[in-house]
Each structure stands twice: as C-alpha cells, then as structure tokens.
Design an enzyme around this catalytic site. Structure first.
Site, mmCIF file in Angstrom:
data_model
loop_
_atom_site.group_PDB
_atom_site.id
_atom_site.type_symbol
_atom_site.label_atom_id
_atom_site.label_comp_id
_atom_site.label_asym_id
_atom_site.label_seq_id
_atom_site.Cartn_x
_atom_site.Cartn_y
_atom_site.Cartn_z
ATOM 1 N N LYS A 110 34.329 66.454 43.014
ATOM 2 C CA LYS A 110 35.353 65.844 42.159
ATOM 3 C C LYS A 110 34.993 65.987 40.674
ATOM 4 O O LYS A 110 35.875 66.213 39.846
ATOM 5 C CB LYS A 110 35.547 64.373 42.530
ATOM 6 C CG LYS A 110 36.300 64.226 43.844
ATOM 7 C CD LYS A 110 36.377 62.791 44.280
ATOM 8 C CE LYS A 110 37.019 62.688 45.654
ATOM 9 N NZ LYS A 110 36.821 61.362 46.244
ATOM 10 N N LYS A 189 44.744 77.075 52.207
ATOM 11 C CA LYS A 189 44.868 75.724 52.746
ATOM 12 C C LYS A 189 45.965 74.962 51.989
ATOM 13 O O LYS A 189 45.985 74.979 50.756
ATOM 14 C CB LYS A 189 43.528 74.991 52.585
ATOM 15 C CG LYS A 189 43.585 73.559 53.035
ATOM 16 C CD LYS A 189 42.347 72.766 52.663
ATOM 17 C CE LYS A 189 42.637 71.314 52.958
ATOM 18 N NZ LYS A 189 41.993 70.291 52.328
ATOM 19 N N LYS A 192 48.154 69.624 47.737
ATOM 20 C CA LYS A 192 49.028 69.399 46.584
ATOM 21 C C LYS A 192 48.370 69.911 45.306
ATOM 22 O O LYS A 192 49.046 70.279 44.363
ATOM 23 C CB LYS A 192 49.484 67.948 46.475
ATOM 24 C CG LYS A 192 48.385 66.961 46.236
ATOM 25 C CD LYS A 192 48.965 65.561 46.203
ATOM 26 C CE LYS A 192 47.874 64.522 46.236
ATOM 27 N NZ LYS A 192 47.019 64.556 47.442
HETATM 28 P P1 ADP Z 1 45.361 67.329 49.162
HETATM 29 O O1 ADP Z 1 44.452 68.514 49.444
HETATM 30 O O2 ADP Z 1 46.807 67.685 49.212
HETATM 31 O O3 ADP Z 1 44.958 66.561 47.918
HETATM 32 P P2 ADP Z 1 44.023 65.238 50.542
HETATM 33 O O4 ADP Z 1 42.681 65.801 50.208
HETATM 34 O O5 ADP Z 1 44.484 63.969 49.893
HETATM 35 O O6 ADP Z 1 45.140 66.371 50.371
HETATM 36 O O7 ADP Z 1 44.134 65.101 52.111
HETATM 37 C C1 ADP Z 1 43.866 63.945 52.801
HETATM 38 C C2 ADP Z 1 43.528 64.358 54.229
HETATM 39 O O8 ADP Z 1 44.647 65.127 54.784
HETATM 40 C C3 ADP Z 1 42.326 65.306 54.338
HETATM 41 O O9 ADP Z 1 41.091 64.645 54.434
HETATM 42 C C4 ADP Z 1 42.636 66.059 55.606
HETATM 43 O O10 ADP Z 1 42.210 65.328 56.738
HETATM 44 C C5 ADP Z 1 44.155 66.146 55.623
HETATM 45 N N1 ADP Z 1 44.618 67.455 55.125
HETATM 46 C C6 ADP Z 1 45.006 67.747 53.860
HETATM 47 N N2 ADP Z 1 45.416 69.031 53.756
HETATM 48 C C7 ADP Z 1 45.277 69.572 54.997
HETATM 49 C C8 ADP Z 1 45.546 70.878 55.546
HETATM 50 N N3 ADP Z 1 46.033 71.851 54.801
HETATM 51 N N4 ADP Z 1 45.305 71.083 56.842
HETATM 52 C C9 ADP Z 1 44.811 70.066 57.631
HETATM 53 N N5 ADP Z 1 44.546 68.830 57.172
HETATM 54 C C10 ADP Z 1 44.763 68.559 55.873
#
Ligand code: ADP
Ligand code: TRP
Length: 320
Positions: A110, A189, A192
């Site tokens: 982070k 992957k 957002k």
């Molecule tokens: P972002 O990458 O959009 O910021 P987060 O890190 O907040 O998403 O995601 C929260 C949880 O959602 C992750 O710990 C994971 O378990 C799940 N997750 C997010 N993106 C994916 C993905 N592309 N495929 C599978 N699981 C995901």
C-alpha cells in the site's frame, strides 16, 4: 463452527469481488454461524471522504442482502457498531511484536502504491485480529492477499494465551485457491484500481459498453477459436450452467462464430443472472430504515459475543 468474513466498503463492488469473495461468503451461511461484516474502520485507512464512506457502507450492505445473504442465518453488521473491537485492538497491540507488522506485505504494497504510511495502515492487521478473535472464529475464508493477516492473528492469539492464559480461540485461514482470478475487460485481474472492472449493479448502457470492450485476439469470424484462451469465455463461464458452457465452447471451436456474438451472449447471461438480485436490491434500497434495522440487529448479536471475549481478556490482563 464460527465463520467470519469482512468486506471493506471502498467503492462499488464488481464481478471480481462478487465471485472472489461475496458469493463464497454468502455460501458460508450454510456451514455454521457466519459473521459477515462491513469493515468500515479498515476502509478509513483509504477512504477519506465521509459521505463516500457512508454511501459505500450502505451499498455493501444492500449488495450482500440482494445477492442472497440471509440476515436470519448470518450475522450482518457494520464493524464500527461494535465498539468492543477498538478496545480489544489496543489490548492485542500490547502483545504484538513490531517485527510481525513490519513483515506484512500488504502494508508495504500500500505504501508502494502511494498511500500515506500512517499508524492505522501499519496497525491494520491488529484491528483485523480483533475482528477475528472477538467472535471466537474458527474459520476465516480470505483471498490469498489476506492469508498473512490471519497468520498474524494466530501469532497474536497464541502470544496472549501464553502470557495470560487461554482466552482466545486460534483461528484457521480458509484460503480459496480454487476461486480463479476474474479477468477484467483488458484481460488483467479485474480491479477497480485498474479501471478494467464491470460493476455488479452498474448502469445497463455502461455495462453493455464495457462488455463490448472486453479484449479479444484478432482471429477472423470464420476461423475456429480456443475458448480457454478467451477473456469473454472466461467471464461467460461464471454465469453459465455446465450445459451452456459446453455449448458455447462448441460454438467457439466450430468457427463461424464471432467475438461480438460471444460478447452479446455474455451480456445477456450476466443480465439474467443478476436480474433477481437487482430487483431485490431496488426493493431494499427503497426501504433504508429496514436495512438500518437489520444492521443494528446484527450489531447487537455481534456485540453480545464480542463483549464476553473482551471481558475475559480484560480480566486475564488485570484490567478488570
Ligand atoms: P480491488 O482490486 O477492486 O480494489 P479489493 O482489493 O477491494 O478489490 O478486493 C476485495 C476482495 O475481493 C479481494 O481480497 C479478493 O478476495 C476479491 N477480489 C477482488 N478482485 C478479484 C478478482 N479479479 N478475482 C477474484 N477475486 C477478487
Ligand atoms: N482486510 C480485509 C480485506 O481487505 C477485510 C477484513 C477486515 C477482514 N477484517 C477482517 C477479512 C477479518 C477477514 C477477517 O479484504
């Protein structure tokens, strides 16, 4: 068995969040007492606009309820409605070695991404340990990125127990290696932060436009195609039954089936899958008082357990 899962309210949820975390979390309500909470204290380390935090918190509650979380089975609540958590966090932090936190990848990642290195971000795993230990959780299903935090929790629990006597249940992480990474519209992957996501309950025209932009190769329309190398198919399979999946793979392999048609099929399958959830969500969104009451009821149930654990920790440490 007690199962616990937390979701940070950091923005609109997308397909990756749904298949990677919400759907498995919702399925857990069949396996024991599931505590599912909206981790808004954690989100405070990255969301600094109060209205955005409030809105995102309510959105996550609506999304979970719309997608099948049953508040009579699972305990659904806001993390910040359980004031026992920050108190337990402090007690736990006094048995947490600095080195344990310094080794955490997620903190380092982070900071590398540009978040300011404040104490909240550093102490984040101790807050997470308090969440897990407060409800005497046995099983914590998390994505690979959170595995280390559950290990930190185990270390903290064992350290406290060794020092003051057996107060905490030492939890196990349940790592869902089987949940494939959901690809985004650019094939990376879905996230957002890459802006390659498709929202769960986004505007229909915007969703269609994003689906039509999913990256494909340049195999001509007539030629046979490999479904296992196609991002459109990787998304389609998430919504399709086994038979539909087989039929679609067959169309790819036969040739004469273009990517635009595959994208239309993906859009239709996705709309059909989410339609009942969307209707449920609209119904819930029209009655915010009902959702608020559900969250408060969940918090009351969660607090009763957290209070007992906190009291035991206070007594053990000589605070009471
Ligand atoms: P972002 O990458 O959009 O910021 P987060 O890190 O907040 O998403 O995601 C929260 C949880 O959602 C992750 O710990 C994971 O378990 C799940 N997750 C997010 N993106 C994916 C993905 N592309 N495929 C599978 N699981 C995901
Ligand atoms: N840190 C988790 C995430 O970003 C959310 C979370 C907070 C959590 N407390 C938890 C997950 C306790 C499991 C258990 O995804």
């Amino acid at each position: 068995m007690v199962i616990l899962s937390g979701i940070q309210p950091t923005g609109k949820l997308h397909l990756g969040n749904y298949f990677g975390m919400m759907k498995p979390a919702i399925e857990l309500q069949q396996r024991g007492t599931a505590y599912i909470f909206i981790a808004n204290y954690h989100a405070l380390t990255s969301v600094t606009d109060p209205d955005a935090l409030r809105t995102a918190t309510m959105d996550v509650a609506l999304d979970l309820l719309a997608c099948g979380l049953d508040p009579r089975r699972a305990v659904l609540f806001r993390q910040s409605d359980v004031p026992e958590i920050p108190e337990l966090t402090w007690i736990l932090s006094t048995v947490t070695p600095m080195g344990l936190l310094e080794r955490c990848h997620s903190y380092k990642d982070k900071i590398a991404k540009g978040l300011s290195p404040n104490h909240g971000l550093f102490a984040y795993p101790v807050l997470m340990a308090a969440d897990i230990l407060a409800y005497r959780s046995n099983l914590v299903p998390v994505g690979r990125d959170q595995k280390q935090h559950v290990e930190v929790t185990r270390d903290i629990a064992m350290k406290f127990n060794a020092q003051y006597g057996e107060v905490f249940v030492v939890p196990e992480a349940d790592i869902r290696e089987d949940v494939a990474v959901v690809p985004g519209i650019d094939g990376q992957k879905m996230s957002k932060s890459y802006n390659n996501h498709i929202e769960l309950f986004g505007d229909e025209a915007e969703t269609r436009a994003r689906v039509m932009r999913v990256v494909t190769d340049s195999t001509p329309m007539e030629a046979p195609k490999d479904p296992d190398k196609c991002n459109v198919f990787a998304l389609y399979r998430l919504f399709a039954s086994e038979e539909e999946r087989g039929a679609m793979a067959e169309r790819y392999r036969r040739g004469g089936f273009g990517y635009a048609a595959a994208k239309r099929a993906l859009f239709d399958a996705m709309q059909a899958y989410f339609r009942p959830f969307r209707e449920k969500r609209a119904e819930l969104a029209a009655d915010p008082a009902r959702v608020e009451a559900l969250l408060r009821d969940g918090a009351e149930r969660a607090r009763r357990v957290a209070r007992r654990t906190l009291d035991a920790a206070r007594r053990a440490a000589g605070l009471a």
